[in-house]
Structures are given as C-alpha cells and as structure tokens.
Write a protein that holds these residues in place. Structure first.
Motif, PDB file in Angstrom:
ATOM      1  N   LYS A 174       0.834  -1.197   0.000  1.00 46.24           N
ATOM      2  CA  LYS A 174       0.000   0.000   0.000  1.00 46.24           C
ATOM      3  C   LYS A 174       0.874   1.255   0.000  1.00 46.24           C
ATOM      4  CE  LYS A 174      -4.322   1.302   1.987  1.00 46.24           C
ATOM      5  NZ  LYS A 174      -5.285   0.587   1.247  1.00 46.24           N
ATOM      6  N   GLN A 175       1.964   1.231   0.794  1.00 41.63           N
ATOM      7  CA  GLN A 175       2.876   2.365   0.813  1.00 41.63           C
ATOM      8  C   GLN A 175       3.528   2.553  -0.559  1.00 41.63           C
ATOM      9  OE1 GLN A 175       5.567   1.601   4.059  1.00 41.63           O
ATOM     10  NE2 GLN A 175       4.296   2.760   5.524  1.00 41.63           N
ATOM     11  N   GLN A 176       3.906   1.437  -1.193  1.00 41.47           N
ATOM     12  CA  GLN A 176       4.523   1.539  -2.529  1.00 41.47           C
ATOM     13  C   GLN A 176       3.536   2.130  -3.521  1.00 41.47           C
ATOM     14  OE1 GLN A 176       7.809   0.946  -3.146  1.00 41.47           O
ATOM     15  NE2 GLN A 176       7.297   1.976  -5.054  1.00 41.47           N
ATOM     16  N   GLU A 177       2.266   1.714  -3.422  1.00 45.13           N
ATOM     17  CA  GLU A 177       1.237   2.288  -4.306  1.00 45.13           C
ATOM     18  C   GLU A 177       1.124   3.794  -4.073  1.00 45.13           C
ATOM     19  OE1 GLU A 177      -2.390   0.185  -3.530  1.00 45.13           O
ATOM     20  OE2 GLU A 177      -1.665  -1.689  -4.395  1.00 45.13           O
ATOM     21  N   GLN A 178       1.155   4.207  -2.795  1.00 45.83           N
ATOM     22  CA  GLN A 178       1.058   5.636  -2.471  1.00 45.83           C
ATOM     23  C   GLN A 178       2.273   6.392  -3.000  1.00 45.83           C
ATOM     24  OE1 GLN A 178       0.517   5.519   1.772  1.00 45.83           O
ATOM     25  NE2 GLN A 178      -1.713   5.283   1.624  1.00 45.83           N
ATOM     26  N   ILE A 179       3.470   5.785  -2.868  1.00 40.95           N
ATOM     27  CA  ILE A 179       4.692   6.425  -3.388  1.00 40.95           C
ATOM     28  C   ILE A 179       4.599   6.562  -4.903  1.00 40.95           C
ATOM     29  CG2 ILE A 179       7.173   6.059  -3.762  1.00 40.95           C
ATOM     30  CD1 ILE A 179       7.242   4.857  -0.902  1.00 40.95           C
ATOM     31  N   ASP A 180       4.136   5.477  -5.562  1.00 36.09           N
ATOM     32  CA  ASP A 180       3.998   5.519  -7.026  1.00 36.09           C
ATOM     33  C   ASP A 180       3.003   6.605  -7.441  1.00 36.09           C
ATOM     34  OD1 ASP A 180       5.809   3.442  -7.201  1.00 36.09           O
ATOM     35  OD2 ASP A 180       4.289   1.886  -7.550  1.00 36.09           O
ATOM     36  N   LEU A 181       1.907   6.731  -6.708  1.00 35.60           N
ATOM     37  CA  LEU A 181       0.900   7.743  -7.011  1.00 35.60           C
ATOM     38  C   LEU A 181       1.476   9.137  -6.813  1.00 35.60           C
ATOM     39  CD1 LEU A 181      -2.028   8.410  -7.765  1.00 35.60           C
ATOM     40  CD2 LEU A 181      -2.594   8.248  -5.342  1.00 35.60           C
ATOM     41  N   LEU A 182       2.219   9.329  -5.696  1.00 32.53           N
ATOM     42  CA  LEU A 182       2.850  10.631  -5.454  1.00 32.53           C
ATOM     43  C   LEU A 182       3.862  10.963  -6.542  1.00 32.53           C
ATOM     44  CD1 LEU A 182       3.374  10.597  -1.579  1.00 32.53           C
ATOM     45  CD2 LEU A 182       1.899  12.127  -2.886  1.00 32.53           C
ATOM     46  N   MET A 183       4.641   9.968  -6.954  1.00 28.73           N
ATOM     47  CA  MET A 183       5.628  10.181  -8.022  1.00 28.73           C
ATOM     48  C   MET A 183       4.933  10.583  -9.320  1.00 28.73           C
ATOM     49  SD  MET A 183       8.635   9.690  -6.766  1.00 28.73           S
ATOM     50  CE  MET A 183       9.804   9.133  -7.947  1.00 28.73           C
ATOM     51  N   LYS A 184       3.806   9.941  -9.599  1.00 38.32           N
ATOM     52  CA  LYS A 184       3.051  10.269 -10.819  1.00 38.32           C
ATOM     53  C   LYS A 184       2.505  11.690 -10.730  1.00 38.32           C
ATOM     54  CE  LYS A 184      -0.619   8.602 -13.754  1.00 38.32           C
ATOM     55  NZ  LYS A 184      -1.793   9.403 -13.774  1.00 38.32           N
ATOM     56  N   LEU A 185       1.987  12.056  -9.521  1.00 34.92           N
ATOM     57  CA  LEU A 185       1.458  13.415  -9.340  1.00 34.92           C
ATOM     58  C   LEU A 185       2.561  14.458  -9.490  1.00 34.92           C
ATOM     59  CD1 LEU A 185      -1.026  12.911  -6.365  1.00 34.92           C
ATOM     60  CD2 LEU A 185      -1.596  13.425  -8.735  1.00 34.92           C
ATOM     61  N   VAL A 186       3.747  14.159  -8.906  1.00 35.13           N
ATOM     62  CA  VAL A 186       4.874  15.100  -9.024  1.00 35.13           C
ATOM     63  C   VAL A 186       5.291  15.215 -10.492  1.00 35.13           C
ATOM     64  CG1 VAL A 186       7.327  15.411  -8.457  1.00 35.13           C
ATOM     65  CG2 VAL A 186       5.692  14.818  -6.662  1.00 35.13           C
ATOM     66  N   ALA A 187       5.353  14.056 -11.191  1.00 34.17           N
ATOM     67  CA  ALA A 187       5.745  14.076 -12.605  1.00 34.17           C
ATOM     68  C   ALA A 187       4.713  14.851 -13.428  1.00 34.17           C
ATOM     69  CB  ALA A 187       5.898  12.659 -13.126  1.00 34.17           C
ATOM     70  N   ASP A 188       3.432  14.646 -13.152  1.00 36.19           N
ATOM     71  CA  ASP A 188       2.379  15.372 -13.871  1.00 36.19           C
ATOM     72  C   ASP A 188       2.472  16.869 -13.584  1.00 36.19           C
ATOM     73  OD1 ASP A 188       1.439  13.008 -14.901  1.00 36.19           O
ATOM     74  OD2 ASP A 188      -0.319  12.862 -13.576  1.00 36.19           O
ATOM     75  N   ASP A 189       2.768  17.204 -12.320  1.00 35.96           N
ATOM     76  CA  ASP A 189       2.884  18.617 -11.939  1.00 35.96           C
ATOM     77  C   ASP A 189       4.073  19.248 -12.638  1.00 35.96           C
ATOM     78  OD1 ASP A 189       1.997  20.875 -10.387  1.00 35.96           O
ATOM     79  OD2 ASP A 189       3.764  20.540  -9.090  1.00 35.96           O
ATOM     80  N   ASP A 190       5.208  18.503 -12.714  1.00 33.88           N
ATOM     81  CA  ASP A 190       6.394  19.003 -13.411  1.00 33.88           C
ATOM     82  C   ASP A 190       6.093  19.203 -14.891  1.00 33.88           C
ATOM     83  OD1 ASP A 190       7.893  19.108 -11.129  1.00 33.88           O
ATOM     84  OD2 ASP A 190       8.992  17.230 -11.489  1.00 33.88           O
ATOM     85  N   ALA A 191       5.370  18.264 -15.481  1.00 32.17           N
ATOM     86  CA  ALA A 191       5.041  18.353 -16.918  1.00 32.17           C
ATOM     87  C   ALA A 191       4.117  19.541 -17.143  1.00 32.17           C
ATOM     88  CB  ALA A 191       4.391  17.070 -17.380  1.00 32.17           C
ATOM     89  N   ARG A 192       3.218  19.769 -16.261  1.00 34.20           N
ATOM     90  CA  ARG A 192       2.294  20.896 -16.392  1.00 34.20           C
ATOM     91  C   ARG A 192       3.043  22.218 -16.250  1.00 34.20           C
ATOM     92  NH1 ARG A 192      -0.747  23.628 -12.630  1.00 34.20           N
ATOM     93  NH2 ARG A 192      -0.107  22.184 -11.069  1.00 34.20           N
ATOM     94  N   LYS A 193       4.008  22.274 -15.314  1.00 32.99           N
ATOM     95  CA  LYS A 193       4.768  23.495 -15.123  1.00 32.99           C
ATOM     96  C   LYS A 193       5.655  23.800 -16.333  1.00 32.99           C
ATOM     97  CE  LYS A 193       4.996  23.570 -10.141  1.00 32.99           C
ATOM     98  NZ  LYS A 193       5.862  23.427  -8.972  1.00 32.99           N
ATOM     99  N   GLN A 194       6.168  22.761 -16.950  1.00 33.60           N
ATOM    100  CA  GLN A 194       7.010  22.973 -18.128  1.00 33.60           C
ATOM    101  C   GLN A 194       6.157  23.418 -19.316  1.00 33.60           C
ATOM    102  OE1 GLN A 194       9.298  19.483 -18.801  1.00 33.60           O
ATOM    103  NE2 GLN A 194      10.707  19.922 -17.100  1.00 33.60           N
ATOM    104  N   GLY A 195       4.912  23.007 -19.344  1.00 38.17           N
ATOM    105  CA  GLY A 195       4.035  23.399 -20.438  1.00 38.17           C
ATOM    106  C   GLY A 195       3.545  24.811 -20.265  1.00 38.17           C
ATOM    107  N   ASP A 196       3.657  25.385 -19.115  1.00 35.27           N
ATOM    108  CA  ASP A 196       3.204  26.754 -18.889  1.00 35.27           C
ATOM    109  C   ASP A 196       4.193  27.744 -19.310  1.00 35.27           C
ATOM    110  OD1 ASP A 196       0.743  26.120 -17.823  1.00 35.27           O
ATOM    111  OD2 ASP A 196       1.449  26.171 -15.751  1.00 35.27           O
TER     112      ASP A 196
END
Length: 187
Positions: free
Chosen positions: A165-187
């Motif tokens: 469950k912790q690994q799933e949460q880490i993976d989800l957080l990593m995906k959110l951080v990656a999505d946030d980084d991608a969104r910031k680069q697109g701005d």
C-alpha cells in the motif's frame, strides 16, 4: 502449519526425526494430527485394573492410617489390659501380656507389607499421573508455539500488505509530481 506430515511436524517442533522421538511424543503427534485429546483420567484407568487383593490392601492401608483405627485399637488395648488385670480372677493373658504382644507382633508383621503394597501402587499411579501431565503440558506448549507461528504469519502478511500500500502511495505521489512538473514545463 499442516499437521498431516508427522516427520515434518517432528522436525519443526522437536528438532528431531519422528523415529528419534519417544513413544509419548510420537503418540502426542498422532493425537495432535487427529485433533484428539491427550489427557486421560489416570485414576480411573489405574483403578479399573486393580485386583481384589490390591483393592483389599488399599482399604486395609486406608483404615490402618485413620483415627478410627487408632481409637478402636486403643479401646481394645485398654479393654484387654483391664479385663486381664482387674476383672478376671484367672486371666487368660496375665501381666506382662505375652499373648497380647504376640498378637501385636503378628498384626505389625501383616500390616506393614500391606501398607507398603498400597504405597507402591500409589507411586505407580503418581508416575502415570506425571506422564499424563507431561503429555498435556507438551501438547499445550506445541499449541502455544503454533499460535505464535500463526501470529508471526499474520504480522508478516500485514506488513507485506502495508508495504504494498505504501509503494502504491509512493507511485501515485511520483506520478502526481511528474504530472505537476510536466504541467509546469508546459506553462
């Protein structure tokens, strides 16, 4: 742990092979595998095998060690000496009561071995009782160790689930951080 393979169970609980265990331990493992009781009423088993002579010896021993015997015996001795000393003009056992001494010696000669037979049987019954206690204690110890194993397995399973469950949460957080980084680069 499955109790179906006696060799595996013997190695797990006793750290010995099945053939290295004593008769009591082998019988215990068999009864554990069949989920049967190991305790017995050794008193009932022991008493069911007594002969008439053994039961008689136990009763004589029980009576010979009672206050009733002591009181009855004291009364008989007082009556014997009283009758032979004061009541009869021609006593059948005058002082120093030689016949009474003979009777007492014969009683002691018979009573002592009878009491010893009873005590020997009691010692045998105590040994059976101790063997039964050993079996019950051994089974309880094995059952407790089995419960510890089950608790350890539950803890291991819960820890594994928690880590997943912790690994799933880490993976989800990593995906959110990656999505946030991608969104910031697109701005």
């Amino acid at each position: 742990m499955s109790m179906t393979d006696p060799e595996h169970v013997a190695r797990h609980w006793f750290s010995k092979g099945l053939h290295e265990l004593g008769h009591a331990e082998q019988r215990l493992l068999d009864r554990l595998a069949k989920r049967k009781l190991v305790s017995e009423d050794v008193n009932a088993v022991f008493r069911s095998d007594l002969t008439f002579g053994e039961r008689l010896a136990d009763n004589v021993s029980r009576f010979g060690g009672s206050w009733t015997f002591i009181i009855v015996f004291a009364v008989i001795l007082m009556l014997w000496t009283g009758v032979n000393s004061f009541v009869l003009k021609h006593p059948f056992d005058p002082y120093p009561y030689i016949f009474l001494n003979l009777m007492l010696s014969m009683l002691a000669a018979v009573q002592a071995p009878v009491i010893m037979m009873s005590q020997n049987r009691q010692a045998s019954m105590d040994r059976l009782d101790a063997a039964n206690d050993y079996k019950v204690n051994l089974k309880a110890e094995i059952e407790i160790m089995g419960l510890h194993d089950k608790l350890d397995q539950i803890r291991t399973d819960q820890l594994a689930a928690l880590l997943m469950k912790q690994q799933e949460q880490i993976d989800l957080l990593m995906k959110l951080v990656a999505d946030d980084d991608a969104r910031k680069q697109g701005d």
